[in-house]
Design a protein around this motif. Structure first.
Motif, mmCIF file in Angstrom:
data_model
loop_
_atom_site.group_PDB
_atom_site.id
_atom_site.type_symbol
_atom_site.label_atom_id
_atom_site.label_comp_id
_atom_site.label_asym_id
_atom_site.label_seq_id
_atom_site.Cartn_x
_atom_site.Cartn_y
_atom_site.Cartn_z
ATOM 1 N N THR A 1 0.904 -0.989 -0.080
ATOM 2 C CA THR A 1 0.020 -0.123 0.003
ATOM 3 C C THR A 1 0.856 1.206 0.058
ATOM 4 O O THR A 1 2.143 1.066 -0.027
ATOM 5 C CB THR A 1 -0.942 0.148 1.113
ATOM 6 O OG1 THR A 1 -0.229 -0.036 2.376
ATOM 7 C CG2 THR A 1 -1.813 -1.163 1.317
ATOM 8 N N ASP A 2 0.444 2.383 0.019
ATOM 9 C CA ASP A 2 1.113 3.540 -0.022
ATOM 10 C C ASP A 2 1.326 3.629 1.438
ATOM 11 O O ASP A 2 0.841 3.391 2.489
ATOM 12 C CB ASP A 2 0.142 4.895 -0.558
ATOM 13 C CG ASP A 2 -0.023 4.542 -1.907
ATOM 14 O OD1 ASP A 2 0.949 4.054 -2.769
ATOM 15 O OD2 ASP A 2 -0.894 5.385 -2.537
ATOM 16 N N GLY A 3 2.371 4.607 1.658
ATOM 17 C CA GLY A 3 2.791 4.968 3.328
ATOM 18 C C GLY A 3 4.194 4.341 3.461
ATOM 19 O O GLY A 3 4.921 3.861 2.718
ATOM 20 N N GLY A 4 4.508 4.669 4.519
ATOM 21 C CA GLY A 4 6.068 4.140 4.959
ATOM 22 C C GLY A 4 6.945 4.943 4.560
ATOM 23 O O GLY A 4 8.126 4.516 4.693
ATOM 24 N N HIS B 1 13.068 4.314 1.820
ATOM 25 C CA HIS B 1 13.779 5.576 1.261
ATOM 26 C C HIS B 1 14.337 5.395 -0.074
ATOM 27 O O HIS B 1 14.539 4.039 -0.444
ATOM 28 C CB HIS B 1 14.837 5.930 2.284
ATOM 29 C CG HIS B 1 14.270 6.233 3.781
ATOM 30 N ND1 HIS B 1 13.339 7.115 4.015
ATOM 31 C CD2 HIS B 1 14.843 5.923 4.887
ATOM 32 C CE1 HIS B 1 13.118 7.401 5.165
ATOM 33 N NE2 HIS B 1 14.130 6.416 5.649
ATOM 34 N N GLU B 2 14.834 6.212 -0.730
ATOM 35 C CA GLU B 2 15.505 6.149 -1.993
ATOM 36 C C GLU B 2 16.780 5.236 -1.623
ATOM 37 O O GLU B 2 17.551 5.379 -0.765
ATOM 38 C CB GLU B 2 15.487 7.293 -2.798
ATOM 39 C CG GLU B 2 14.495 7.842 -3.222
ATOM 40 C CD GLU B 2 13.922 7.203 -4.440
ATOM 41 O OE1 GLU B 2 14.893 6.347 -5.172
ATOM 42 O OE2 GLU B 2 12.521 6.996 -4.441
ATOM 43 N N ARG C 1 8.260 -4.209 1.784
ATOM 44 C CA ARG C 1 7.203 -3.635 0.950
ATOM 45 C C ARG C 1 6.241 -4.701 0.240
ATOM 46 O O ARG C 1 5.377 -4.502 -0.154
ATOM 47 C CB ARG C 1 8.361 -3.245 -0.358
ATOM 48 C CG ARG C 1 8.825 -1.912 0.071
ATOM 49 C CD ARG C 1 9.967 -1.534 -0.929
ATOM 50 N NE ARG C 1 10.710 -0.482 -0.812
ATOM 51 C CZ ARG C 1 10.378 0.950 -1.150
ATOM 52 N NH1 ARG C 1 9.343 1.168 -1.640
ATOM 53 N NH2 ARG C 1 11.259 1.828 -0.641
ATOM 54 N N SER C 2 6.732 -6.015 0.388
ATOM 55 C CA SER C 2 5.926 -7.163 0.271
ATOM 56 C C SER C 2 5.426 -7.998 1.174
ATOM 57 O O SER C 2 5.238 -9.269 1.004
ATOM 58 C CB SER C 2 6.631 -8.108 -0.983
ATOM 59 O OG SER C 2 7.235 -7.304 -2.054
#
Length: 470
Positions: free
Chosen positions: A314-317, A322-323, A335-336
């Motif tokens: 989802t969006d967020g975090g 970070h990049e 992320r997964s």
């Protein structure tokens, strides 16, 4: 602190030595009321003040705990003690990190990725992906989530409004976690269809296809077919090739709940039981069962890369992700994952697998099958015992048959209750085709035939005493 740590190590050594003593009790059985009286659970406003005061408390905790490493513990689908994995648990707690970013868990991330790749290769998913989960139930839940995301890619944003009823097909011997997954995902427990099984506890493919056609005729959407390899009662393995062919025919997500049986992939002798798993879209595999890793060690493997991120992200975090100068989707495992903070479960499995190797685990798993076969032969040839069904893997179900007329279900429950309260042997029971049976599970790789002989002596002793009371 050092003195207390050395004292704690001595407690651990004493505990491990007692685990190897076949004459020692698995548990000093107490009712909840008795245990409350025996152990001080209070937490006061003032602390203990010194670390050494923890040692008698820890000693009491061990005294009142079930010794699952004992060779007379055959109660669950896990048992035994795994020293390399134990060390992994200790160092996992020592470093106390989380699996959401490479930045905070660099080597643990690489270990998890390597383990998932190895397990995917064994399962026939050459390009697959996966994640460690909080248990087989959670892995089955995420499998349903992935299936839902494949067929309804806008569901994360739009919800389930306007969708046809979604239906999940499992065997009537499947784990109850699918009911919970249906509850959580909004599928509804009424839409879990339990497909009939044969006398061995294996799903009947023709019954599955009939259930699917009935579902389609009523305007519902088949979402997932979940086969089981290693059912909780009989240890049965569903016929994966036939089930996979049916799932493909009707374009249904094919999941294999191999929480119990997935580890047979490490055995050249018994890997055939998982034939057809490469047809699946996802597989649940719990190394904390046949691979003897401390709880929790559970994984979900997915054939098609990107499915986990698609279903779980989802969006967020922004405060966390970070990049980076590396592929974030590949190395930022959070992320997964459905979890944010997630315990490092990779180190204990990696250490144990590194120590035993594929061949070492193959020997251990083959031994478990031999033990189950030995137990089945002894039971079958005993005039007071009846084998409930030929064992298909490492689970043996049987009944004690009293000479005098008796309610066998009640007799079996009383017999098992006596075994548990004696503290000498711990074994479970279950219902099989409407009858209560003793269910013995062979998952302790250190167990020997003599341990089963000792267990059986106790069964016969308590059974005879119960008969005299009839």
């Amino acid at each position: 602190m050092e003195k207390t740590l050395l004292g704690a190590v001595q407690l651990i050594l004493d505990y491990l030595e007692e685990n190897q003593n076949c004459a020692s009790h698995i548990v000093n059985y107490r009712t909840p009321e008795q245990l409350v009286q025996a152990f001080d659970l209070s937490i006061g406003s003032q602390g203990l003040g010194e670390y050494e005061a923890l040692l008698p408390i820890l000693e009491e905790y061990l005294n009142h705990s079930v010794k699952t490493g004992h060779r007379q513990f055959c109660n669950q689908l896990f048992a035994g003690f795994n020293f390399p994995a134990f060390l992994g648990e200790v160092f996992t707690a020592l470093t106390n990190t989380s699996m959401y970013t490479y930045e905070v868990a660099p080597l643990a991330t690489l270990m998890e990725k390597h383990l998932i790749e190895k397990m995917c290769q064994l399962a026939g998913f050459p390009n697959g992906e996966g994640t460690f989960t909080t248990g087989g139930s959670n892995a089955n839940l995420i499998a349903l989530l992935c299936a839902r995301q494949r067929y309804f890619p806008n569901i994360k944003e739009q919800g389930m409004q306007g969708l046809p009823p979604l239906v999940c097909f499992v065997s009537d011997q499947a784990h109850y976690s699918f009911q919970k997954a249906a509850l959580v995902l909004g599928v509804g427990t009424d839409h879990i269809i339990e497909v009939a099984t044969d006398d061995q506890g294996c799903m009947i493919p023709a019954a599955l296809e009939d259930a699917i056609t009935d579902c389609l005729a009523s305007g519902k959407k088949p979402l997932i077919v979940a086969a089981t390899t290693g059912t909780t009662v009989l240890g049965a393995f569903d016929p994966l090739p036939a089930i996979g062919t049916i799932a493909q025919k009707y374009d249904i997500w094919f999941h294999v709940d191999a929480a119990f049986g997935g580890s047979v992939l490490l055995s050249q002798t018994y890997a055939y039981l998982m034939d057809g798993c490469a047809q699946a879209d996802s597989i649940t595999w719990d190394p904390h069962k046949m691979m003897n890793i401390p709880l929790i060690s559970s994984t979900l493997l997915v054939k098609e890369p990107g499915q986990l991120h698609s279903a779980c992200s989802t969006d967020g975090g922004v405060y966390l992700f970070h990049e980076q100068d590396y592929d974030a989707l590949q190395y930022e495992l959070g992320r997964s994952s459905l979890s944010c903070g997630r315990r490092v479960d990779s180190l204990k499995l990696w250490l144990a697998w590194r120590y035993f190797g594929d061949k070492g685990y193959e020997k251990r798993i083959n031994r478990l099958f031999r033990l189950a076969g030995y137990a089945a032969r002894v039971i079958k040839n005993h005039n007071r015992l009846v084998l409930a069904a030929p064992p298909q893997s490492v689970t043996v179900c049987f009944r004690y048959m009293p000479q005098k007329p008796a309610n066998l279900d009640q007799f079996t429950l009383q017999l098992r209750d006596r075994l548990v309260k004696s503290g000498a042997s711990l074994v479970n029971y279950s219902q099989l085709r409407g009858e209560i049976v003793i269910r013995m599970v062979f998952v302790n790789g250190d167990m020997h035939e003599t341990d089963f002989d000792q267990f059986l002596e106790r069964v016969l002793e308590h059974g005879s005493e119960l008969e005299r009371a009839l």
